[in-house]
Scaffold this active site. Structure first.
Site, PDB file in Angstrom:
ATOM      1  N   LYS A 173      54.727  23.563  37.756  1.00 35.25           N
ATOM      2  CA  LYS A 173      55.160  24.892  37.302  1.00 35.25           C
ATOM      3  C   LYS A 173      54.813  25.106  35.826  1.00 35.25           C
ATOM      4  CE  LYS A 173      57.414  28.849  37.470  1.00 35.25           C
ATOM      5  NZ  LYS A 173      57.891  29.150  36.142  1.00 35.25           N
ATOM      6  N   GLU A 180      49.168  31.296  33.523  1.00 35.06           N
ATOM      7  CA  GLU A 180      49.666  32.675  33.462  1.00 35.06           C
ATOM      8  C   GLU A 180      49.439  33.278  32.076  1.00 35.06           C
ATOM      9  OE1 GLU A 180      54.118  34.013  33.144  1.00 35.06           O
ATOM     10  OE2 GLU A 180      53.666  33.585  35.249  1.00 35.06           O
TER      11      GLU A 180
END
Length: 309
Positions: A173, A180
């Site tokens: 993550k 991102e």
């Protein structure tokens, strides 16, 4: 299945709702009593404390923590240890540093408890679209929890998976969030170039909609960008101040530790830091250097002056 959900904010609250809609029993606890009461009206059982939450669950218990990384997660984990019994499972779905996860999993193991780290992506859209879940921990424990992950994911067989031992879920993550940052920065720069080309009178909202279909740069981020531009492409009233959750920083540090070049992710992080400067001392000094070596003009603050000597 049944589980306790600690932390019922934007993410935790909607995750509790999605689990409830899938037929799971959810006991919730949050320090915000108004939020608790709102969710209780929707069928989530309201616990008055951590001890009450644990007491309401059958053994072996499943307790999901959806809290900010750092002190909030640390103190909650410490408080849960004496309340839980051997074989119980604690799930950490927050954005914890994977190194903290490794330490916490070892600590819980000493008390006969299992830690499952779940990198969770989906934001405010997770309730309707489902959550992307990157799961780390003991594989047999994760398999036992599969109905929970299947209910939260976009589909039972899509958007979630076991990625490795404790720490792996949060590590994956972390890198996800680093990527991102890079994607967001690329879109932001591209649209700024379009915005700057005044003579073409480009409609950025229209262009974003065109790119959403068939384009090689189509994505969920572009879908959200298109919606935002449709609402107000001038971005009036928005200040260009961009926060970071910490995971982008951790990704860059990890890249350095592993000798992996990651210039795009690194620069995307640095651009977020630059966005928070009201005035850049470095930029001022660059202007002064140009004046002193080349005699170039500088833009002055009204009422202030500066000599070459």
């Amino acid at each position: 299945m049944e589980l306790g959900m600690i932390g019922l904010g934007k993410m935790g609250g909607n995750m509790a709702r999605r689990l409830l809609r899938a037929g799971h029993r959810v006991v919730g606890y949050d320090s915000n009593r108004e939020r608790m009461q709102e969710l209780a009206q929707e069928g989530i059982e309201e616990a008055s404390s951590l001890a009450d939450l644990v007491a309401r669950l059958k053994q072996p218990r499943i307790v999901w923590c959806m809290l900010p990384a750092g002190a909030a997660t640390e103190s909650t984990m410490e408080a849960l240890i004496p309340l839980l019994a051997q074989g119980d499972v604690v799930i950490d779905g927050g954005n914890a540093n994977y190194k903290d996860t490794l330490r916490r999993s070892a600590c819980l193991r000493e008390h006969g408890l299992h830690l499952v780290d779940v990198g969770t992506s989906g934001g405010v859209w997770g309730l309707s679209e489902g959550y992307c879940l990157m799961v780390g921990g003991e594989e047999q424990v994760v398999q036992r929890l599969a109905p929970i992950f299947e209910a939260l994911a976009p589909a039972p067989d899509k958007g979630w998976g076991y990625v490795g031992p404790n720490g792996a879920g949060h590590f994956v993550k972390m890198v996800h969030n680093g990527i991102e940052y890079g994607l967001m920065q690329a879109y932001a720069e591209g649209f700024e170039i379009l915005h700057a080309k005044k003579e073409f009178h480009l409609d950025l909202a229209q262009i974003a909609q065109i790119w959403r279909y068939g384009s090689v740069i189509r994505s969920w981020l572009l879908d959200l960008t298109a919606a935002a531009l449709q609402e107000d492409q001038t971005l009036s009233g928005i200040k260009g101040w961009v926060a970071d959750s910490g995971e982008g920083r951790w990704t860059v540090v990890e890249a350095i530790d592993l000798d992996v070049p990651a210039p795009t992710l690194t620069l995307a992080l640095l651009m977020r830091l630059a966005s928070r400067q009201e005035e850049s001392y470095a930029a001022k000094l660059l202007a002064v250097m140009r004046k002193w070596f080349g005699g170039h003009e500088v833009k002055r603050v009204e009422g202030e002056g500066m000599s070459n000597k």
